[in-house]
Design an enzyme around this catalytic site. Sequence first.
Site, mmCIF file in Angstrom:
data_model
loop_
_atom_site.group_PDB
_atom_site.id
_atom_site.type_symbol
_atom_site.label_atom_id
_atom_site.label_comp_id
_atom_site.label_asym_id
_atom_site.label_seq_id
_atom_site.Cartn_x
_atom_site.Cartn_y
_atom_site.Cartn_z
ATOM 1 N N ASP A 101 -85.540 33.880 -6.311
ATOM 2 C CA ASP A 101 -85.114 34.359 -5.002
ATOM 3 C C ASP A 101 -86.191 35.293 -4.468
ATOM 4 O O ASP A 101 -86.846 36.000 -5.250
ATOM 5 C CB ASP A 101 -83.773 35.100 -5.116
ATOM 6 C CG ASP A 101 -83.041 35.194 -3.791
ATOM 7 O OD1 ASP A 101 -81.908 34.695 -3.700
ATOM 8 O OD2 ASP A 101 -83.615 35.756 -2.824
ATOM 9 N N THR A 115 -77.538 20.855 -2.187
ATOM 10 C CA THR A 115 -76.315 20.953 -1.389
ATOM 11 C C THR A 115 -76.499 21.966 -0.270
ATOM 12 O O THR A 115 -75.514 22.426 0.322
ATOM 13 C CB THR A 115 -75.114 21.369 -2.263
ATOM 14 O OG1 THR A 115 -75.420 22.609 -2.913
ATOM 15 C CG2 THR A 115 -74.795 20.321 -3.307
ATOM 16 N N ARG A 132 -79.677 22.447 2.582
ATOM 17 C CA ARG A 132 -80.155 21.861 3.829
ATOM 18 C C ARG A 132 -81.156 20.759 3.508
ATOM 19 O O ARG A 132 -82.029 20.922 2.638
ATOM 20 C CB ARG A 132 -80.817 22.916 4.711
ATOM 21 C CG ARG A 132 -79.848 23.839 5.441
ATOM 22 C CD ARG A 132 -79.075 23.083 6.512
ATOM 23 N NE ARG A 132 -78.203 23.927 7.305
ATOM 24 C CZ ARG A 132 -76.921 24.126 7.070
ATOM 25 N NH1 ARG A 132 -76.358 23.540 6.011
ATOM 26 N NH2 ARG A 132 -76.195 24.892 7.869
ATOM 27 N N GLU A 167 -79.299 13.065 9.496
ATOM 28 C CA GLU A 167 -77.929 12.765 9.094
ATOM 29 C C GLU A 167 -77.197 11.998 10.195
ATOM 30 O O GLU A 167 -77.162 12.474 11.334
ATOM 31 C CB GLU A 167 -77.189 14.058 8.740
ATOM 32 C CG GLU A 167 -77.806 14.752 7.533
ATOM 33 C CD GLU A 167 -77.053 15.991 7.069
ATOM 34 O OE1 GLU A 167 -76.120 16.447 7.793
ATOM 35 O OE2 GLU A 167 -77.386 16.497 5.985
ATOM 36 N N HIS A 201 -72.811 14.999 3.183
ATOM 37 C CA HIS A 201 -72.739 16.392 3.638
ATOM 38 C C HIS A 201 -71.298 16.913 3.596
ATOM 39 O O HIS A 201 -70.769 17.421 4.585
ATOM 40 C CB HIS A 201 -73.319 16.542 5.050
ATOM 41 C CG HIS A 201 -73.771 17.959 5.341
ATOM 42 N ND1 HIS A 201 -74.793 18.255 6.203
ATOM 43 C CD2 HIS A 201 -73.353 19.160 4.868
ATOM 44 C CE1 HIS A 201 -74.972 19.559 6.271
ATOM 45 N NE2 HIS A 201 -74.103 20.131 5.458
ATOM 46 N N GLY A 240 -70.344 19.185 1.170
ATOM 47 C CA GLY A 240 -70.330 20.382 0.334
ATOM 48 C C GLY A 240 -69.394 21.466 0.824
ATOM 49 O O GLY A 240 -68.621 22.035 0.052
#
Length: 330
Positions: A191, A250, A252, A288, A306, A308
């Site tokens: 991170d 899960t 972008r 998408e 999509h 999630g």
Amino acid sequence: MPRVLEFTPRTKELEKYRKISVTSATFSRHAQLVSELRATFPSAIIQLNSEGRQLSGVDLYEFLSDSDAAIVGLERISRELLDSLDKLKSISKFGVGLDNIDTGRCSELGIHLGWTGGVNRRSVSELSLAFLLGLSRNVFFSGYSLKSGTWNKNGGRTLSGRTVGIVGFGFIGEDLARLLQPFHCKLLVADIVDKSFVAPLYGGKQVSLEELLRGSDFVTLHVPLTELTRTIINSHTLSLMRSDAFLINTARGPLVNEEDLKNALKIGAGLAEGKGIAGAALDVFNMEPPEDAELLALPNLMVTPHIGGNAAEAVLAMGQSAIFGLSKIA
């Protein structure tokens, strides 16, 4: 777990909106959310995208052109669009990612932005866990083989004790680490924010992205889409992963260079030469619905459309959060 929001907006706030437009088809078709929106703003005209149209360009402008407030999903709310909507006072996000909204321009124009981070965290983290289990135990690929007439009893390996690399340790990444506790996995965390005091609470360790990619059995993405994270998974980063490792996204779609991933998966499936990865699971795509039939047909790729953040509980919580966001206009 995010709680369901309960509130009674002030009458003074409700009078600010003459017309509220909902671009999200999911929200527009959700009877309870529509009922709560109408009850919360009884004097406003409510425009719904109940036909499920994918709004963009001129269609999106025309849908929002005379609106005072909007509840938006994944539609692109650009600088140019915002500049053309001179009546718009407030935008509230149905969902958690803000990469589709020019938040800076909203601030410059004085447009209130309603948003609640992490409201769908458990829904996304559960799907990520499902992918981890399914890939680990060969559930997906053996199931497809059986449907086509092949009896392949390769049961994969247990998830327990494996190394899971979590890229992005925000709401969802941390919740996934919480769900993984009974499996006693080794957790590696990458991170840009210092998580060195948080990761150990779940038995994890913060490392560089390179170390995570090299050392993980599974790499799962939970970062927002920014200029720093766009195509963070590419030919170079894929080459750092182990040949028996799996990628999960899960978050972008544009976090992954899909052409590079396709090449790595082809190698992993024995369809090309070089260094690849064993497989991947994608819930999100660059476009998408996705149109790359060659990618979708790969035998070592698991896909979902999509979903999630679309567990029933999460949809309700996101919708109520969006209604609440409109009520908070200054």
